[in-house]
Design a protein around this motif. Structure first.
Motif, PDB file in Angstrom:
ATOM      1  N   LYS A 196       0.795  -1.247   0.112  1.00  0.00           N
ATOM      2  CA  LYS A 196       0.213  -0.068   0.155  1.00  0.00           C
ATOM      3  C   LYS A 196       0.828   1.317  -0.062  1.00  0.00           C
ATOM      4  O   LYS A 196       0.703   2.267  -0.675  1.00  0.00           O
ATOM      5  N   ASN A 197       1.944   1.378   0.835  1.00  0.00           N
ATOM      6  CA  ASN A 197       2.744   2.548   1.006  1.00  0.00           C
ATOM      7  C   ASN A 197       3.829   2.426  -0.074  1.00  0.00           C
ATOM      8  O   ASN A 197       4.872   1.476   0.252  1.00  0.00           O
ATOM      9  N   LYS A 198       3.807   3.185  -1.072  1.00  0.00           N
ATOM     10  CA  LYS A 198       4.676   2.686  -2.378  1.00  0.00           C
ATOM     11  C   LYS A 198       6.050   3.152  -2.183  1.00  0.00           C
ATOM     12  O   LYS A 198       7.243   2.923  -2.670  1.00  0.00           O
ATOM     13  N   ALA A 199       6.358   4.084  -0.708  1.00  0.00           N
ATOM     14  CA  ALA A 199       7.707   4.265  -0.364  1.00  0.00           C
ATOM     15  C   ALA A 199       8.498   3.120   0.296  1.00  0.00           C
ATOM     16  O   ALA A 199       9.599   3.135   0.241  1.00  0.00           O
ATOM     17  N   LEU A 200       7.623   2.070   0.587  1.00  0.00           N
ATOM     18  CA  LEU A 200       8.256   0.728   1.201  1.00  0.00           C
ATOM     19  C   LEU A 200       8.377  -0.214  -0.065  1.00  0.00           C
ATOM     20  O   LEU A 200       8.523  -1.577   0.290  1.00  0.00           O
ATOM     21  N   LEU A 201       8.141   0.157  -1.284  1.00  0.00           N
ATOM     22  CA  LEU A 201       8.106  -0.901  -2.565  1.00  0.00           C
ATOM     23  C   LEU A 201       9.658  -1.048  -2.791  1.00  0.00           C
ATOM     24  O   LEU A 201      10.442  -0.174  -2.967  1.00  0.00           O
ATOM     25  N   PRO A 202       9.964  -2.406  -2.678  1.00  0.00           N
ATOM     26  CA  PRO A 202      11.293  -2.870  -3.039  1.00  0.00           C
ATOM     27  C   PRO A 202      11.645  -2.777  -4.428  1.00  0.00           C
ATOM     28  O   PRO A 202      10.563  -2.488  -5.331  1.00  0.00           O
ATOM     29  N   PHE A 203      12.808  -2.574  -5.033  1.00  0.00           N
ATOM     30  CA  PHE A 203      13.220  -2.597  -6.377  1.00  0.00           C
ATOM     31  C   PHE A 203      12.801  -3.723  -7.279  1.00  0.00           C
ATOM     32  O   PHE A 203      13.117  -4.930  -6.528  1.00  0.00           O
ATOM     33  N   GLN A 204      12.131  -3.584  -8.207  1.00  0.00           N
ATOM     34  CA  GLN A 204      11.796  -4.770  -8.935  1.00  0.00           C
ATOM     35  C   GLN A 204      12.693  -5.153 -10.120  1.00  0.00           C
ATOM     36  O   GLN A 204      13.207  -4.321 -10.874  1.00  0.00           O
TER      37      GLN A 204
END
Length: 370
Positions: free
Chosen positions: A300-308
């Motif tokens: 939900k929080n895109k700031a916590l999205l890991p590099f894909q």
């Protein structure tokens, strides 16, 4: 006197705070990096961070001290070094104090190669041109061209390369023995990713850390549906194709268990591993709304999205709503992906420098200490 009383009480040790972790690839090393970063923050230590807009310490170039932010100013006063670099002891020693503890982590080359294949599928020429991992391994030389060696490092003996050696070197017994000896001289400890919890307990003992210093949530892992099944033939082929990594792994897997026996003993190890898992479960219940890692589309929080990367779905976490500030900070740090955490520490440590532009939605305010 009882046997217990005859045992000499162990002298209390002091936590080691000058530490160099050689971050290898696809070996659970992002989780170790998170542990190191949290430790650095807890004890207000200085981290040797990548200079300027770099996200790695010059990797895949051989490491130079100038790849570290403000090396000219800070000199040999860094405590922690753990971002990706290609090991070069003489240059690392310019940055890290003489009493620095050096460690790294290895993984069984069989699952490692499959993981690399999926993760680097789009960027490695040898992987890009083959249909799947089994096709690649059936005749690697068909896809692996020497002139592409710089782009193909992930396709063969990547751990050997990370330690600073030639990943296309001949499988020569004398040469391999010399390299293994050199690694033993340069590193105080080599952990094994396939036994990650056991590795964390061993690390805790040797560094004289607390259990909470090595508690972790698994970071940068991928969803199971992107895993390709290796045939038996492929598994055998990896041992030959990545023979340098295979020898490296076998050697240090043996010394790892020897070290456990000498340092902790198997009975105590089992107790402490269980304790670690209980504490991890408690923290997951405190922090996470889903109790487990979730796919990229569910973060939900895109700031916590890991590099894909490649064909993988790199998992991340959703934190519970309404956590108090202190708990929120702890939980955020435990789930913060590598690039975001590197950037965050860079902004804290070098406030006058331009922030790292990661092309990620970094919600800085949510990470700043309140």
């Amino acid at each position: 006197k009882s046997h217990e009383e005859l045992l000499i009480p162990s002298t209390p040790c002091r936590a080691k705070t000058n530490i160099m972790f050689l971050k290898t690839h696809k070996t659970a090393s992002s989780t170790v990096l998170n542990i190191m970063f949290r430790f650095a923050e807890r004890y207000n230590l200085t981290v040797a961070l990548p200079a300027g807009q770099l996200v790695h310490l010059g990797y895949p170039k051989t490491f130079l001290a100038s790849f570290v932010e403000e090396f000219q100013v800070i000199g040999q006063n860094y405590n922690i070094m753990c971002n990706h670099l290609r090991f070069n002891p003489s240059e690392v020693q310019k940055v890290m104090a003489a009493n620095t503890f050096y460690f790294s982590i290895l993984r069984n080359p069989i699952p490692l190669l499959e993981s690399s294949y999926v993760y680097y599928k789009d960027s490695v020429p040898a992987f890009r041109t083959s249909k799947d991992v089994n096709e690649y391994l059936a005749s690697p030389m068909k896809y692996y061209h020497p002139e592409d060696y710089k782009q193909n490092i992930y396709a063969r003996n990547i751990m050997w390369f990370d330690f600073g050696y030639d990943n296309n070197a001949e499988n020569n017994k004398k040469y391999i023995q010399a390299v293994l000896k050199e690694i033993e001289q340069n590193f105080h400890l080599i952990l094994i990713a396939d036994y990650f919890d056991e590795s964390m307990i061993l690390l805790k003992h040797i560094l004289c850390w607390d259990l909470d210093d090595v508690i972790y949530f698994k970071l940068n892992s991928r969803s199971q549906d992107t895993v390709q099944t290796l045939t038996l033939k492929s598994k055998e082929q990896i041992k030959a194709w990545c023979s340098l990594d295979w020898k490296l792994y076998l050697h240090f897997n043996q010394s790892f268990w020897r070290r456990i026996e000498e340092t902790i003993g198997f009975e105590k190890l089992e107790k402490e591993v269980n304790h670690l898992r209980m504490r991890q479960k408690e923290l997951m219940e405190t922090c996470l709304s889903d109790q487990e890692a979730v796919g990229k589309d569910h973060i939900k929080n895109k700031a916590l999205l890991p590099f894909q990367s490649g064909a993988t779905d790199i998992l991340g976490y959703n934190l519970k709503q309404d956590l108090d500030n202190r708990t929120l900070r702890t939980c955020q740090k435990m789930v913060m992906p590598e690039l975001q955490y590197t950037s965050y520490l860079y902004a804290v440590q070098h406030p006058h420098k331009k922030r790292k532009q990661l092309g990620l939605p970094l919600l800085w305010t949510s990470f700043q200490e309140k």
